[in-house]
Design an enzyme around this catalytic site. Structure first.
Site, PDB file in Angstrom:
ATOM      1  N   LYS A  69      11.394  -0.565   3.410  1.00 28.84           N
ATOM      2  CA  LYS A  69      10.748  -0.483   2.041  1.00 28.84           C
ATOM      3  C   LYS A  69      11.586   0.744   1.296  1.00 28.84           C
ATOM      4  O   LYS A  69      11.863   0.737   0.213  1.00 28.84           O
ATOM      5  CB  LYS A  69       9.296  -0.099   2.021  1.00 28.84           C
ATOM      6  CG  LYS A  69       8.742  -1.675   2.498  1.00 28.84           C
ATOM      7  CD  LYS A  69       7.132  -1.541   2.127  1.00 28.84           C
ATOM      8  CE  LYS A  69       6.645  -2.939   2.607  1.00 28.84           C
ATOM      9  NZ  LYS A  69       5.082  -2.799   2.350  1.00 28.84           N
ATOM     10  N   ASP A 106       2.686  -4.109  -3.764  1.00 28.97           N
ATOM     11  CA  ASP A 106       1.515  -3.629  -2.760  1.00 28.97           C
ATOM     12  C   ASP A 106       0.470  -3.114  -3.514  1.00 28.97           C
ATOM     13  O   ASP A 106      -0.645  -3.671  -3.065  1.00 28.97           O
ATOM     14  CB  ASP A 106       2.037  -2.514  -1.865  1.00 28.97           C
ATOM     15  CG  ASP A 106       3.018  -3.211  -0.613  1.00 28.97           C
ATOM     16  OD1 ASP A 106       3.035  -4.400  -0.508  1.00 28.97           O
ATOM     17  OD2 ASP A 106       3.972  -2.330  -0.256  1.00 28.97           O
TER      18      ASP A 106
END
Ligand code: ATR
Length: 276
Positions: A69, A106
């Site tokens: 990420k 997220d």
């Protein structure tokens, strides 16, 4: 247009366990969208080249999971506000001229699952966030945006929690504590964003931090959520929620970004709930 013209993927290492291909295929099926969505295993040393090749060959969008990420954030040519805040991203989108946009779903996926699926109005809540990694950072910003009254962050390495609170920059609402300094504090939401459930530690927290209506939420699901669920149950949390809904909502946010249509997440949630 053929399915080849609409190519999407998720990159991770390992990636075989990923539910993302199944989730995106289900969304596409609902809306009659033709696409291919594959899982691509790329070791850290190969990640950037694999992503660039994917987009150069016509890939339109990619999800990114552990451990890539931060690397995905670094390789992008454009970053949304959510990406910049988290410093780590799970969604890459091809832009005209070969540019790659980084975005993080997220935080928005977490808030949507909590507020819409589990009907918890976050406004006015006193929230405790355990952990200060990439996922915690996205969730911390999202909790603040959703209007929590206070956000307390604790982390094994306190400096990482301090860095998130400093970046948020609202000391009256968002502050840190030491992991063993929570006696006397009380929260109505406790969010586990650590990897303790994966690495095998214990949740050594005073049971007095919960109120009788408190919710405990683990960003993990399945076996990885068992340890925090065990703690929450033992100390009498009213509700325990795992991260399966967040997984599906963050996927839906990426899907909507790519296809301009929002899928119905409930049937996919019900389907996967039977397995986890
Ligand atoms: P992610 O990007 O998924 O959030 P990460 O950046 O590796 O993953 O973060 C994992 C988090 O779990 C960190 O907050 C980590 O604490 P440190 O910052 O001190 O490393 C936390 N964590 C992992 N194992 C832990 C353990 N046994 N006890 C307490 N915290 C733990």
């Amino acid at each position: 247009m053929s399915a080849e013209a609409h190519r999407y993927a998720v990159f991770g290492h390992p990636i075989a366990h990923s539910l993302s291909p199944q989730i995106h295929a289900a969304f596409a099926g609902q809306l009659g969208i033709q696409l291919s969505y594959e899982a691509i295993d790329a070791a850290p040393a190969e990640f950037e080249e694999a992503v660039r090749r994917f987009f150069a060959e016509g890939g339109l969008g990619a999800n990114v999971t552990l451990p890539h990420k931060e690397a995905a954030f670094a390789l992008a040519t454009e970053r949304t506000d959510a990406a910049a805040r988290a410093g780590a991203v799970n969604t890459l989108t091809a832009l005209v001229g070969g540019k790659i946009q980084a975005h993080n779903t997220d935080g928005s996926g977490f808030v949507r699952d909590v507020t819409e699926r589990h009907s918890l109005d976050l406004r006015g809540h006193d929230a405790l966030l355990l952990g200060a990694g990439g996922a915690a950072k996205a969730v911390a910003w999202a909790l603040m945006d959703a209007g929590v009254q206070t956000l307390t962050i604790v982390n094994r390495t306190p400096e990482r929690a301090d860095a998130i609170a400093d970046a948020i920059g609202e000391p009256a609402r968002c502050h840190t504590r030491y992991w063993d300094g929570l006696d006397g504090e009380c929260f109505d939401l406790v969010v586990n964003a650590t990897s303790i459930g994966v690495t095998g530690g214990t949740f050594d927290l005073p049971m007095s931090i919960l109120q009788d209506h408190s919710t405990c939420y683990d960003l993990c699901y399945g076996a990885a959520a068992a340890s925090f669920k065990g703690w929450a149950t033992a100390v009498g949390a009213r509700y325990f929620r795992d991260g399966l809904g967040m997984l599906i909502e963050q996927a839906a946010d990426a899907f909507e970004r790519w296809h301009g249509q929002r899928p119905d997440t409930d049937p996919v949630y019900q389907l996967l709930r039977q397995r986890f």
